[in-house]
Design a protein around this motif. Structure first.
Motif, short mmCIF file in Angstrom:
data_model
loop_
_atom_site.label_atom_id
_atom_site.label_comp_id
_atom_site.label_asym_id
_atom_site.label_seq_id
_atom_site.Cartn_x
_atom_site.Cartn_y
_atom_site.Cartn_z
N PRO A 2 2.29 39.26 47.00
CA PRO A 2 1.80 40.59 46.69
C PRO A 2 0.93 41.21 47.77
N TRP A 91 6.58 41.39 43.46
CA TRP A 91 6.31 41.02 42.07
C TRP A 91 7.35 41.69 41.19
N PRO A 136 5.10 36.90 40.85
CA PRO A 136 4.09 37.29 39.87
C PRO A 136 4.62 38.35 38.90
#
Length: 279
Positions: A2, A91, A136
């Protein structure tokens, strides 16, 4: 990871994908609705590959039904992991809502009851979903037009509890906060204050449509002054430029008009944080 994704992005739409690849205007990253791109070959696949080579991508799915009663869709989750391997994703995200029950898809994002029991249910399903996709997971606060009966928590408390107890990230939709604040009569800045800013990984900005006694989250631009004001407040509250997406999903105009909104978002961020704070 990220941390590699920064700045201001737009949603990738087939209607302007080829034109986007030819532009020399600054776009920092793209958000992709995977249901519109997964499993396709031909021109659509080649456009996606070309975009993935030029920009970082994030995935924003709309059909996982994270809060629903049915088992999570294993086929969809397997496809999302394959999509991640194919294009690379900083993500992936979906909505803090439900969109199916008893095998029936509603083609809408429906609110959950704001209860401790619902928090526990969604936290379990988020943890399960995180095991399928090796990137994520963020959940997004939704716009809603009625509250589910039996709620014991306000929406901000519910969202925060889900994020903190599950360990996932938050995709904070600033437009949704603004729309809900008008429709349900709460102070939008207080909602932002209640968010766990250390968990916010992405922001959404969008337009909406005013009716006589209601605001509808239509994602028709341009973004309104009230949302821009709340965006500046959110960034000052965070003390950093959170990766920000300009959404425009209906009545899509020429690409340059969308990129004008992107440029304004960059300018609003600089005004809120100072130019150094946006780098």
């Amino acid at each position: 990871m990220p941390a590699l994704l920064q700045g201001i992005g737009i949603g990738l739409r087939r209607s302007f994908a080829r034109e986007l690849l030819a532009t020399d205007r600054r776009v920092d990253w793209l958000e992709v609705i995977p249901e519109n791109w997964m499993g396709f070959g031909g021109k659509r696949a080649s456009l996606l590959r070309a975009c993935a080579e030029r920009w970082p991508l994030v995935s924003h799915s709309v059909s996982l039904s994270l809060g629903g009663p049915d088992p999570l869709d294993a086929t969809l989750l397997q496809s999302l992991e394959g999509f991640r391997r194919q294009v690379g994703l900083a993500w992936w995200s979906d909505h803090l809502s439900y969109s199916s029950a008893n095998g029936v898809r509603f083609h809408d994002l429906l609110p959950l009851p704001s209860t401790e029991e619902a928090v526990e249910h969604v936290v379990h399903r988020i943890r399960e979903a995180q095991q399928w996709v090796d990137a994520p997971l963020l959940v997004e606060n939704i716009s809603y037009y009625a509250r589910m009966p039996g709620g014991t928590l306000d929406d901000a408390t519910f969202v925060r509890a889900v994020v903190e107890q599950s360990g996932c990230g938050l995709l904070l939709d600033v437009n949704n906060v603004y729309v809900n604040s008008i429709n349900h009569g709460f102070e939008p800045r207080a909602y932002i204050d209640a968010m766990p800013m250390d968990r916010v990984r992405q922001l959404h900005l969008a337009g909406h449509t005013r009716q006589e006694d209601l605001i509808i989250d239509t994602h028709i631009g341009p973004i309104t002054d009230g949302v821009w004001d709340l965006y500046r407040y959110t960034l000052r509250r965070a003390g950093r430029l959170i990766p920000t997406l300009v959404e425009w999903d209906q009545g899509i105009p020429p690409l340059d008009e969308i990129l004008d909104e992107l440029d304004r978002a960059r300018g609003e961020a600089e005004a809120a944080l100072g130019e150094e704070g946006t780098r």
